[in-house]
Design an enzyme around this catalytic site. Structure first.
Site, PDB file in Angstrom:
ATOM      1  N   ILE A   1      -6.873  -0.649  -4.185  1.00  0.00           N
ATOM      2  CA  ILE A   1      -5.757   0.188  -3.781  1.00  0.00           C
ATOM      3  C   ILE A   1      -5.942   1.629  -4.249  1.00  0.00           C
ATOM      4  O   ILE A   1      -5.618   2.579  -3.525  1.00  0.00           O
ATOM      5  CB  ILE A   1      -4.419  -0.401  -4.288  1.00  0.00           C
ATOM      6  CG1 ILE A   1      -3.230   0.375  -3.728  1.00  0.00           C
ATOM      7  CG2 ILE A   1      -4.368  -0.463  -5.790  1.00  0.00           C
ATOM      8  CD1 ILE A   1      -2.978   0.172  -2.277  1.00  0.00           C
TER       9      ILE A   1
ATOM     10  N   ALA B   1       1.467  -6.940   9.710  1.00  0.00           N
ATOM     11  CA  ALA B   1       0.088  -7.300   9.378  1.00  0.00           C
ATOM     12  C   ALA B   1      -0.148  -8.803   9.327  1.00  0.00           C
ATOM     13  O   ALA B   1      -1.070  -9.313   9.953  1.00  0.00           O
ATOM     14  CB  ALA B   1      -0.307  -6.669   8.038  1.00  0.00           C
TER      15      ALA B   1
ATOM     16  N   TYR C   1      -3.501  -9.128  16.027  1.00  0.00           N
ATOM     17  CA  TYR C   1      -3.286  -8.031  15.085  1.00  0.00           C
ATOM     18  C   TYR C   1      -4.320  -6.927  15.298  1.00  0.00           C
ATOM     19  O   TYR C   1      -3.984  -5.749  15.431  1.00  0.00           O
ATOM     20  CB  TYR C   1      -3.349  -8.558  13.650  1.00  0.00           C
ATOM     21  CG  TYR C   1      -3.379  -7.467  12.608  1.00  0.00           C
ATOM     22  CD1 TYR C   1      -2.293  -6.616  12.434  1.00  0.00           C
ATOM     23  CD2 TYR C   1      -4.487  -7.295  11.777  1.00  0.00           C
ATOM     24  CE1 TYR C   1      -2.317  -5.607  11.479  1.00  0.00           C
ATOM     25  CE2 TYR C   1      -4.517  -6.299  10.825  1.00  0.00           C
ATOM     26  CZ  TYR C   1      -3.430  -5.456  10.680  1.00  0.00           C
ATOM     27  OH  TYR C   1      -3.471  -4.462   9.730  1.00  0.00           O
TER      28      TYR C   1
ATOM     29  N   VAL D   1       0.828  -1.209   0.000  1.00  0.00           N
ATOM     30  CA  VAL D   1       0.000   0.000   0.000  1.00  0.00           C
ATOM     31  C   VAL D   1       0.860   1.257   0.000  1.00  0.00           C
ATOM     32  O   VAL D   1       0.592   2.214  -0.733  1.00  0.00           O
ATOM     33  CB  VAL D   1      -0.957   0.011   1.215  1.00  0.00           C
ATOM     34  CG1 VAL D   1      -1.739   1.323   1.270  1.00  0.00           C
ATOM     35  CG2 VAL D   1      -1.917  -1.170   1.161  1.00  0.00           C
TER      36      VAL D   1
ATOM     37  N   ALA E   1       3.106   1.961   8.296  1.00  0.00           N
ATOM     38  CA  ALA E   1       3.990   0.882   8.729  1.00  0.00           C
ATOM     39  C   ALA E   1       3.322   0.041   9.806  1.00  0.00           C
ATOM     40  O   ALA E   1       2.808   0.564  10.790  1.00  0.00           O
ATOM     41  CB  ALA E   1       5.299   1.455   9.242  1.00  0.00           C
TER      42      ALA E   1
ATOM     43  N   ASP F   1      14.141   1.519  10.348  1.00  0.00           N
ATOM     44  CA  ASP F   1      13.046   0.967  11.131  1.00  0.00           C
ATOM     45  C   ASP F   1      12.486   2.055  12.029  1.00  0.00           C
ATOM     46  O   ASP F   1      13.226   2.899  12.533  1.00  0.00           O
ATOM     47  CB  ASP F   1      13.563  -0.205  11.976  1.00  0.00           C
ATOM     48  CG  ASP F   1      12.443  -1.009  12.603  1.00  0.00           C
ATOM     49  OD1 ASP F   1      11.800  -0.484  13.533  1.00  0.00           O
ATOM     50  OD2 ASP F   1      12.226  -2.147  12.171  1.00  0.00           O
TER      51      ASP F   1
END
Length: 322
Positions: A209, A79, A143, A18, A76, A55
């Site tokens: 998207i 997932a 999650y 994405v 970020a 990161d």
């Protein structure tokens, strides 16, 4: 701290499925984009694009990148679930890193923080009516719970810092390069094997998207998006059966869709340790986007049929094979 005259956007997760498309979308709208991600390099050639490989745990070292930024889009996240990962990892990446990141943002006078969450915060199945923003959160897996924690951090820290925030809860996102179950389904169709899912008629929401990119852009700048949560989708729900038929048509697939007793499929998935996949195929998960349409005057730029043809049609299938 002073800001530049031209608006700039900082996008985390820029190297993801994405994230890269969101970067390209904002660039096409004439904005300067600073992206960060775990991928060493990102193939976006544009004079207004700047990419950094790091990161988010190291955001304190890179806080200076926010000095000229007006809008932050936080994509970020960890997932895809894996039984090999410690559940605490999801909280560390999705919740704790978000808390640390928005805290850093609050020091740089960011105007608006757009957080991409997940419809899983609402739950795994919408039995009585489609999910909307008024439903009490009911995340059932690690999650979903980690993203809900992050949502609360976003609201609390942003409000304390007088920073505008927006939270977006999308369902499954599809488009070129999609992975996981959607990609597996396309491979099954391309193999021309019999597909035993004709009995799966429960509807689920998806989002193309292009539609998600357009909605994120809308939320980044629309005055009415300030301090709001939005559930979002294509507004064109599909059952597993109709999804497979649509993919068969656009990919010229010849696989036969047949009716296998659901109880047998359920038993097979349980034996194979794929109970979660069975649930996604068989149970409803619908999203009501009335708030987005009414408050933001937003509508999807692509219908489901247009998106499937654009992303997965025969021409794209040939490109995938070359």
């Amino acid at each position: 701290m002073s800001k530049s005259v031209s608006q700039s956007v900082f996008i985390t997760g820029a190297s993801g499925f994405v994230g890269k498309r969101v970067c390209e979308y904002f660039l096409a709208k004439g904005l300067k984009v600073i992206g960060c991600g775990r991928q060493e390099r990102l193939n976006i050639q544009h004079p207004n694009f700047e990419y950094h490989n790091f990161d988010l745990n190291d955001i304190k070292r890179y806080g200076y990148l926010l000095e000229t930024v007006d809008i932050v889009v936080h994509l970020a996240a960890l997932a895809h679930q894996s039984k090999h990962l410690n559940p605490l990892t999801y909280y560390q990446v999705n919740a704790d890193c978000t808390k640390q990141f928005i805290s850093i943002c609050s020091e740089y006078n960011i105007q608006r923080f757009v957080y991409i969450s997940t419809i899983k915060v609402n739950g795994e199945r919408s039995l009585d009516e489609p999910f909307n923003e008024q439903h009490t959160p009911n995340p059932l897996d690690v999650y979903g719970r980690s993203k809900w924690f992050a949502e609360n951090y976003v609201q609390d820290i942003a409000m304390e810092a007088n920073m505008e925030w927006v939270i977006i809860r999308p369902p499954l996102v599809y488009g070129p390069g999609v992975k996981a179950n959607f990609a597996s389904l396309m491979k099954l169709i391309d193999m021309h094997l019999p597909v035993p899912f004709a009995a799966f008629l429960s509807k689920r929401s998806f989002i193309a998207i292009d539609n998600l990119c357009d909605f994120i852009f809308t939320c980044a700048f629309h005055v009415n998006a300030k301090n709001q949560i939005f559930c979002i989708s294509d507004d064109d729900d599909q059952s597993t059966r109709t999804l497979i038929k649509a993919l068969q048509i656009v990919r010229m697939g010849r696989a036969k869709l047949f009716n296998c007793p659901i109880i047998l499929l359920k038993m097979a998935c349980i034996l194979l340790g794929r109970r979660a996949i069975f649930n996604r195929l068989s149970e409803p998960l619908q999203v009501d986007i009335a708030k987005a349409k009414q408050l933001l005057d937003w509508k999807p730029v692509l219908t489901f049929k247009e998106a499937v043809f654009k992303y997965f049609g025969v021409e794209n299938k040939r490109k995938e094979m070359t």
